[in-house]
Scaffold this motif. Structure first.
Motif, short mmCIF file in Angstrom:
data_model
loop_
_atom_site.label_atom_id
_atom_site.label_comp_id
_atom_site.label_asym_id
_atom_site.label_seq_id
_atom_site.Cartn_x
_atom_site.Cartn_y
_atom_site.Cartn_z
N HIS A 65 0.56 -0.79 -0.07
CA HIS A 65 0.08 -0.02 -0.30
C HIS A 65 1.06 1.17 -0.21
O HIS A 65 0.38 2.13 -0.72
CB HIS A 65 -1.09 0.11 1.23
CG HIS A 65 -2.16 -1.27 1.24
ND1 HIS A 65 -1.46 -2.27 1.93
CD2 HIS A 65 -3.25 -1.17 0.84
CE1 HIS A 65 -2.72 -2.61 1.73
NE2 HIS A 65 -4.05 -2.85 0.86
N ILE A 66 1.54 1.27 0.92
CA ILE A 66 2.42 2.43 0.94
C ILE A 66 3.51 2.84 -0.25
O ILE A 66 4.07 3.89 -0.42
CB ILE A 66 3.23 2.94 2.19
CG1 ILE A 66 4.26 1.66 2.63
CG2 ILE A 66 2.15 3.07 3.57
CD1 ILE A 66 5.17 2.12 3.80
N GLY A 67 3.94 1.62 -1.24
CA GLY A 67 4.97 1.85 -2.39
C GLY A 67 6.45 1.80 -1.94
O GLY A 67 7.24 2.02 -2.87
N PHE A 68 7.07 1.61 -0.42
CA PHE A 68 8.52 1.55 -0.21
C PHE A 68 8.72 0.40 0.63
O PHE A 68 8.15 0.21 1.40
CB PHE A 68 8.78 2.87 0.11
CG PHE A 68 8.39 3.89 1.17
CD1 PHE A 68 8.50 3.35 2.46
CD2 PHE A 68 7.37 4.27 0.95
CE1 PHE A 68 8.19 4.21 3.37
CE2 PHE A 68 6.53 4.79 2.29
CZ PHE A 68 6.98 5.07 3.40
N GLY A 69 10.08 0.33 0.70
CA GLY A 69 10.42 -0.60 2.56
C GLY A 69 11.64 0.20 2.92
O GLY A 69 12.08 1.10 2.67
N ARG A 70 11.55 -0.87 3.37
CA ARG A 70 12.95 -0.31 4.58
C ARG A 70 14.29 0.40 3.98
O ARG A 70 15.16 1.57 4.33
CB ARG A 70 13.34 -1.04 5.96
CG ARG A 70 12.81 -1.58 6.98
CD ARG A 70 13.45 -2.59 7.80
NE ARG A 70 11.90 -2.76 8.56
CZ ARG A 70 13.05 -2.00 9.93
NH1 ARG A 70 13.76 -1.50 10.60
NH2 ARG A 70 12.03 -2.39 11.36
N LEU A 129 9.15 9.25 -2.26
CA LEU A 129 9.41 7.10 -2.23
C LEU A 129 7.94 7.31 -2.60
O LEU A 129 8.64 6.20 -3.49
CB LEU A 129 8.97 7.10 -1.03
CG LEU A 129 10.38 7.72 0.62
CD1 LEU A 129 9.88 7.39 1.54
CD2 LEU A 129 11.65 7.00 0.24
N SER A 130 7.36 7.64 -3.04
CA SER A 130 5.56 6.52 -3.51
C SER A 130 4.75 7.86 -3.53
O SER A 130 4.07 8.88 -2.32
CB SER A 130 5.27 5.21 -2.80
OG SER A 130 4.34 4.82 -3.27
N GLU A 131 4.20 7.70 -5.37
CA GLU A 131 2.71 8.05 -4.72
C GLU A 131 1.64 7.26 -5.01
O GLU A 131 1.04 7.33 -5.77
CB GLU A 131 2.46 9.28 -5.73
CG GLU A 131 3.79 10.14 -5.24
CD GLU A 131 3.50 11.75 -6.53
OE1 GLU A 131 3.12 10.85 -7.22
OE2 GLU A 131 4.12 12.82 -5.77
N ASN A 132 2.09 6.33 -4.65
CA ASN A 132 1.33 5.06 -4.84
C ASN A 132 -0.49 4.62 -4.21
O ASN A 132 -0.74 5.45 -2.89
CB ASN A 132 1.71 3.88 -4.29
CG ASN A 132 1.01 2.29 -5.33
OD1 ASN A 132 0.47 2.07 -5.76
ND2 ASN A 132 0.39 1.54 -3.53
N ARG A 133 -1.08 4.93 -4.89
CA ARG A 133 -2.67 5.12 -5.14
C ARG A 133 -3.09 6.66 -3.72
O ARG A 133 -4.38 6.30 -2.59
CB ARG A 133 -2.80 3.63 -3.34
CG ARG A 133 -3.23 2.82 -4.41
CD ARG A 133 -3.49 1.46 -2.66
NE ARG A 133 -3.07 0.21 -4.05
CZ ARG A 133 -4.34 -0.87 -3.11
NH1 ARG A 133 -5.68 -0.60 -2.62
NH2 ARG A 133 -4.36 -1.78 -3.68
N GLU A 156 1.71 -0.80 8.10
CA GLU A 156 2.88 -1.10 7.47
C GLU A 156 4.43 0.88 7.24
O GLU A 156 5.74 -0.18 7.37
CB GLU A 156 2.50 -0.54 5.81
CG GLU A 156 1.51 -1.88 5.11
CD GLU A 156 1.16 -1.61 3.70
OE1 GLU A 156 1.82 -1.04 3.04
OE2 GLU A 156 0.83 -2.36 3.68
N LEU A 157 3.76 1.46 7.95
CA LEU A 157 4.70 2.35 8.65
C LEU A 157 5.80 2.02 9.90
O LEU A 157 7.41 1.90 9.60
CB LEU A 157 4.24 3.32 8.68
CG LEU A 157 3.74 4.83 7.49
CD1 LEU A 157 3.46 6.07 8.20
CD2 LEU A 157 5.26 4.60 6.90
N VAL A 158 4.97 0.84 10.61
CA VAL A 158 5.72 0.59 11.74
C VAL A 158 6.54 -0.58 11.12
O VAL A 158 7.90 -0.79 11.59
CB VAL A 158 4.62 0.20 13.14
CG1 VAL A 158 5.47 -0.91 14.07
CG2 VAL A 158 3.56 1.10 13.54
N GLN A 159 6.17 -0.93 9.90
CA GLN A 159 7.17 -2.65 10.18
C GLN A 159 8.29 -1.54 9.08
O GLN A 159 9.32 -2.21 8.99
CB GLN A 159 6.08 -2.81 8.63
CG GLN A 159 4.93 -3.70 9.39
CD GLN A 159 4.94 -4.86 8.31
OE1 GLN A 159 5.01 -6.01 7.98
NE2 GLN A 159 3.68 -4.66 7.67
N VAL A 160 8.53 -0.52 8.51
CA VAL A 160 9.69 0.24 8.03
C VAL A 160 10.13 0.71 8.70
O VAL A 160 11.48 0.94 8.79
CB VAL A 160 9.40 0.71 6.72
CG1 VAL A 160 8.61 0.16 5.58
CG2 VAL A 160 8.51 2.22 7.04
#
Length: 258
Positions: free
Chosen positions: A8-13, A47-51, A84-88
Motif C-alpha cells: 500500500h505505501i509503495g516503499f520498504g526499509r 518515496l511513493s505516490e502509490n494509491r 506498514e509504517l511501523v514495519q519499516v
C-alpha cells in the motif's frame, strides 16, 4: 521502489537510506503531505505516490530524518498505512489533521491537541476490545502544546470524538441523507456535555494502534468548522489554520529527542 516495498505505501526499509527516519508526520490529505515535504523539509526525496498515499523522506532543520506521509481519509485507510509504517521502522507518529469544533469556545482557526479520543471506529475494534484506551503519548503531546505556546497559536487540549463517517457519524443532515438513526440524533450535544472538543476521523484508531503496536502517537488538528453554528467547513479560514497546524507540528517534531 525496491522489491521489498509494502503493497500500500509503495516503499520498504531499503528505500529509506542508511539513516532511516523513526518519526512520521501523517496527514490525511496527500497534498498536505507534499506541501510539508517540499516547503518545510530539507533534502526531500519522494518515496511513493502509490494509491494517492504520497510519502516523502527528508530532514528537519536539526538534521533529523523524517517521513511526511499520507494516511488517506478515515480509520480503515490509516490502519493499513500505520501498520506498514511501523514495519519499516517508524516509532513516533504525529497526525496533522483538520477537524470540526463542537464547543462554542473553540473557534475556527484554532488548533485542537488531542490527549485522548472517544473512539467510535470499527477499525479500532479489530485491534483491541472497545474498552481499550485510546490515549496520546504524553511526551509528544506536551511537545505539541509547548510548540503552540511558543508560536502563540490559539490551541485547546482535550478529548476528541473520533468517528468513522463525515456526515451521519458527525450528526450532519445537510447531505444526501437527511435522515439520522435515532442513536445519532442528539449525539453532538451529548458529546459537548461530556467536554469533548471536536470531531475528526482518525486519531482514535491511531492511538489504539500505538498502544497495541508499542509506538508513540499524537494528534493536532486545525479547526475548520464550528458545529455549534453550522455544518459546513469554513474554507476562507482553512488555509491559515492549516498553515498553523503544520508549523506547530514541525516545531514539536524538531524539539523531540530521537
Amino acid at each position: 521502489m525496491t522489491h521489498n516495498s509494502f503493497y500500500h505505501i509503495g516503499f520498504g526499509r531499503d528505500d529509506l537510506g542508511s539513516h532511516p527516519p523513526t518519526l512520521a508526520l501523517l496527514s490525511g490529505d496527500p497534498e498536505r503531505a507534499r506541501l510539508i515535504a517540499q516547503e518545510h523539509l530539507q533534502d526531500v526525496r519522494r518515496l511513493s505516490e502509490n494509491r494517492g498515499l504520497n510519502s516523502y523522506v527528508g530532514s528537519l532543520p536539526n538534521g533529523r530524518p523524517v517521513l511526511s506521509a499520507t494516511s488517506g481519509m478515515g480509520a480503515p485507510s490509516l490502519s493499513i498505512v500505520v501498520n506498514e509504517l511501523v514495519q519499516v521502522g517508524i516509532r513516533q507518529i504525529i497526525r496533522i489533521g483538520t477537524c470540526g469544533s463542537i464547543q462554542p469556545y473553540v473557534p475556527v482557526g484554532a488548533l485542537v491537541i488531542s490527549n485522548g479520543a472517544l473512539c467510535r471506529q470499527g477499525a479500532a475494534n479489530d485491534l483491541a476490545p472497545i474498552e481499550y484506551p485510546a490515549v496520546a503519548d504524553p511526551f509528544l503531546t506536551v511537545a505539541l502544546v509547548k510548540a503552540a505556546e511558543e508560536l502563540e497559536v490559539e490551541h485547546y487540549l482535550g478529548i476528541t470524538a473520533s468517528v468513522d463517517t463525515f456526515y451521519e457519524g458527525q450528526e450532519r443532515t445537510d447531505s444526501a441523507n437527511p435522515y439520522l438513526m435515532r442513536s445519532l440524533q442528539g449525539i453532538t450535544e451529548e458529546y459537548r456535555r461530556l467536554n469533548v472538543l471536536n470531531y475528526e476521523m482518525e486519531c482514535g484508531t491511531l492511538f489504539k494502534m500505538a498502544g497495541v503496536y508499542n509506538f508513540a502517537a499524537a494528534c493536532v488538528c486545525a479547526v475548520v468548522a464550528q458545529r455549534t453554528v453550522d455544518e459546513k467547513v469554513i474554507l476562507e479560514q482553512k488555509d491559515v489554520a492549516v498553515k498553523n497546524v503544520i508549523a506547530v507540528a514541525l516545531r514539536a517534531a524538531t524539539s523531540l529527542i530521537q
